[in-house]
Design a protein around this motif. Structure first.
Motif, PDB file in Angstrom:
ATOM      1  N   UNK A  37      -9.841  40.452  58.474  1.00 26.28           N
ATOM      2  CA  UNK A  37      -8.515  40.753  57.933  1.00 26.28           C
ATOM      3  C   UNK A  37      -8.468  40.082  56.857  1.00 26.28           C
ATOM      4  N   UNK A  38      -7.051  40.940  56.159  1.00 23.88           N
ATOM      5  CA  UNK A  38      -7.239  40.448  54.411  1.00 23.88           C
ATOM      6  C   UNK A  38      -5.942  39.740  54.004  1.00 23.88           C
ATOM      7  N   UNK A  39      -5.428  38.931  55.137  1.00 23.25           N
ATOM      8  CA  UNK A  39      -4.972  37.865  55.239  1.00 23.25           C
ATOM      9  C   UNK A  39      -6.118  36.695  54.967  1.00 23.25           C
ATOM     10  N   UNK A  40      -7.111  36.740  55.474  1.00 30.22           N
ATOM     11  CA  UNK A  40      -8.099  35.750  55.478  1.00 30.22           C
ATOM     12  C   UNK A  40      -8.644  35.640  57.065  1.00 30.22           C
ATOM     13  N   UNK A  41      -8.731  35.938  57.864  1.00 32.65           N
ATOM     14  CA  UNK A  41      -8.545  35.582  58.994  1.00 32.65           C
ATOM     15  C   UNK A  41     -10.246  36.405  58.907  1.00 32.65           C
ATOM     16  N   UNK A  42     -11.397  35.585  59.605  1.00 32.71           N
ATOM     17  CA  UNK A  42     -12.408  36.334  60.567  1.00 32.71           C
ATOM     18  C   UNK A  42     -12.106  36.388  61.669  1.00 32.71           C
ATOM     19  N   UNK A  43     -13.167  37.458  61.813  1.00 34.06           N
ATOM     20  CA  UNK A  43     -13.297  37.219  63.547  1.00 34.06           C
ATOM     21  C   UNK A  43     -14.767  37.116  63.912  1.00 34.06           C
ATOM     22  N   UNK A  44     -14.990  36.166  64.881  1.00 29.12           N
ATOM     23  CA  UNK A  44     -16.633  36.140  64.326  1.00 29.12           C
ATOM     24  C   UNK A  44     -16.922  36.715  66.412  1.00 29.12           C
ATOM     25  N   UNK A  45     -17.973  36.786  66.894  1.00 27.76           N
ATOM     26  CA  UNK A  45     -18.538  37.181  68.585  1.00 27.76           C
ATOM     27  C   UNK A  45     -17.890  35.538  69.030  1.00 27.76           C
ATOM     28  N   UNK A  46     -17.679  36.019  70.161  1.00 23.42           N
ATOM     29  CA  UNK A  46     -16.604  34.967  71.445  1.00 23.42           C
ATOM     30  C   UNK A  46     -16.199  35.080  70.618  1.00 23.42           C
ATOM     31  N   UNK A  47     -14.876  35.438  70.577  1.00 17.84           N
ATOM     32  CA  UNK A  47     -13.380  35.827  69.872  1.00 17.84           C
ATOM     33  C   UNK A  47     -13.431  34.719  69.389  1.00 17.84           C
ATOM     34  N   UNK A  99     -10.219  31.418  56.550  1.00 19.67           N
ATOM     35  CA  UNK A  99     -10.780  31.281  54.786  1.00 19.67           C
ATOM     36  C   UNK A  99      -9.532  31.621  53.334  1.00 19.67           C
ATOM     37  N   UNK A 100      -9.961  30.239  52.723  1.00 18.65           N
ATOM     38  CA  UNK A 100      -9.183  29.612  51.992  1.00 18.65           C
ATOM     39  C   UNK A 100      -9.385  31.012  50.907  1.00 18.65           C
ATOM     40  N   UNK A 101      -7.602  30.814  50.519  1.00 20.99           N
ATOM     41  CA  UNK A 101      -7.446  31.740  49.430  1.00 20.99           C
ATOM     42  C   UNK A 101      -8.225  31.710  48.432  1.00 20.99           C
ATOM     43  N   UNK A 102      -8.689  30.763  48.091  1.00 22.61           N
ATOM     44  CA  UNK A 102      -9.921  30.686  46.625  1.00 22.61           C
ATOM     45  C   UNK A 102     -10.763  30.969  47.250  1.00 22.61           C
ATOM     46  N   UNK A 103     -11.376  31.312  48.012  1.00 21.81           N
ATOM     47  CA  UNK A 103     -12.489  31.298  48.512  1.00 21.81           C
ATOM     48  C   UNK A 103     -12.706  32.776  49.142  1.00 21.81           C
ATOM     49  N   UNK A 104     -11.506  33.260  49.123  1.00 20.74           N
ATOM     50  CA  UNK A 104     -11.570  34.817  49.945  1.00 20.74           C
ATOM     51  C   UNK A 104     -12.724  36.307  48.761  1.00 20.74           C
ATOM     52  N   UNK A 105     -12.899  35.959  47.942  1.00 23.92           N
ATOM     53  CA  UNK A 105     -13.249  36.709  47.301  1.00 23.92           C
ATOM     54  C   UNK A 105     -14.428  36.418  46.946  1.00 23.92           C
ATOM     55  N   UNK A 106     -15.307  35.393  46.555  1.00 24.41           N
ATOM     56  CA  UNK A 106     -16.555  35.540  46.818  1.00 24.41           C
ATOM     57  C   UNK A 106     -16.721  35.980  48.036  1.00 24.41           C
ATOM     58  N   UNK A 107     -16.162  35.663  49.151  1.00 24.46           N
ATOM     59  CA  UNK A 107     -16.643  35.108  50.578  1.00 24.46           C
ATOM     60  C   UNK A 107     -16.898  37.015  50.689  1.00 24.46           C
TER      61      UNK A 107
END
Length: 247
Positions: free
Chosen positions: A218-228, A233-241
């Motif tokens: 999600x653009x606000x920086x949330x990752x969803x992984x398997x098993x929910x 993701x910290x704002x400073x790390x989003x572009x790199x991620x």
């Protein structure tokens, strides 16, 4: 009599190996068990052992980097490792002895007997450099990882790990089968081990994610992984991620 040193960052593993040798192996005296790899080189130079039982996967300075720091390697090496068969071939080709973790008494006896039969000193820098280059290349493909727990070691396939989360000096390892393993090691220990594995991405200082298990971002920086499982993701790390995720 062979004088030996054990280098292993995990206290219980080093002490267990020492006890196995003292109780079941004749002809080897353990001079020291070193848990802080930063002190390993100075202790080896001071005590001048004939043999070093050397852990490979250690944070900060791994076993390979430790060997590279010596101008001359005038001692024998038996590596202790959780590497799987593909990497073991490199040990065999270069004639190095090794012990697979978790170390059993039978495997220890077999390895020491093999070492006695062909004992030699690997002071040839070119020989050991060639070996280190080969094994470090293979280590980037690490298939298994050793997870130290309190009083135990668990060895699992890296492909089974969804993510690792920091937990007040410990690390929670989340697996695809829904289980969670709590390691006695901090997250930085696993950052060092997995740093060459392109499937794993460090997010901030609190998480390592297996990119194969990312199902949504999600653009606000949330990752969803398997098993929910959710990770922010910290704002400073989003572009790199995002760049890493899209590779």
């Amino acid at each position: 009599m062979i004088n030996a040193i054990i280098v292993d960052d995990e206290y219980m593993v080093g002490e267990t190996l020492k006890n196995h040798i003292q109780n079941h192996i004749t002809g080897i005296t353990i001079l020291s068990v070193i848990n802080d790899v930063k002190n390993a080189k100075s202790t080896i130079l001071k005590l001048a052992p004939d043999l070093v039982f050397l852990d490979i996967q250690m944070p900060g300075l791994n076993g390979f980097e430790l060997l590279r720091s010596f101008e001359e390697i005038n001692f024998d090496v038996i590596f202790t490792t959780a590497y799987t068969t593909y990497a073991i071939e490199a040990f065999k080709v270069h004639a190095f002895d090794y012990l697979l973790k978790p170390i059993t008494i039978d495997e220890l006896k077999t390895t020491v007997n093999r070492y006695y039969l062909k004992r030699r000193t690997y002071s040839d820098k070119q020989h050991i450099t060639s070996f280190l280059e080969k094994i470090e290349h293979l280590s980037s493909k690490t298939e298994r990882i050793t997870i130290p727990e309190i009083g135990a070691l668990t060895i699992i396939q890296t492909s089974d790990i969804i993510c690792l989360k920091s937990d007040y000096g410990y690390t929670d390892v989340y697996c695809k089968d829904g289980s969670k393993i709590t390691s006695s090691k901090p997250l930085k220990h696993f950052c060092e081990i997995l740093k060459n594995n392109t499937k794993f991405c460090e997010i901030g200082k609190s998480n390592i994610v297996n990119l194969n298990y990312v199902t949504k971002y999600y653009n606000e920086g949330t990752i969803i992984l398997e098993n929910t499982i959710k990770i922010s993701v910290p704002r400073r790390s989003r572009k790199t991620f995002l760049a890493t995720l899209q590779q």
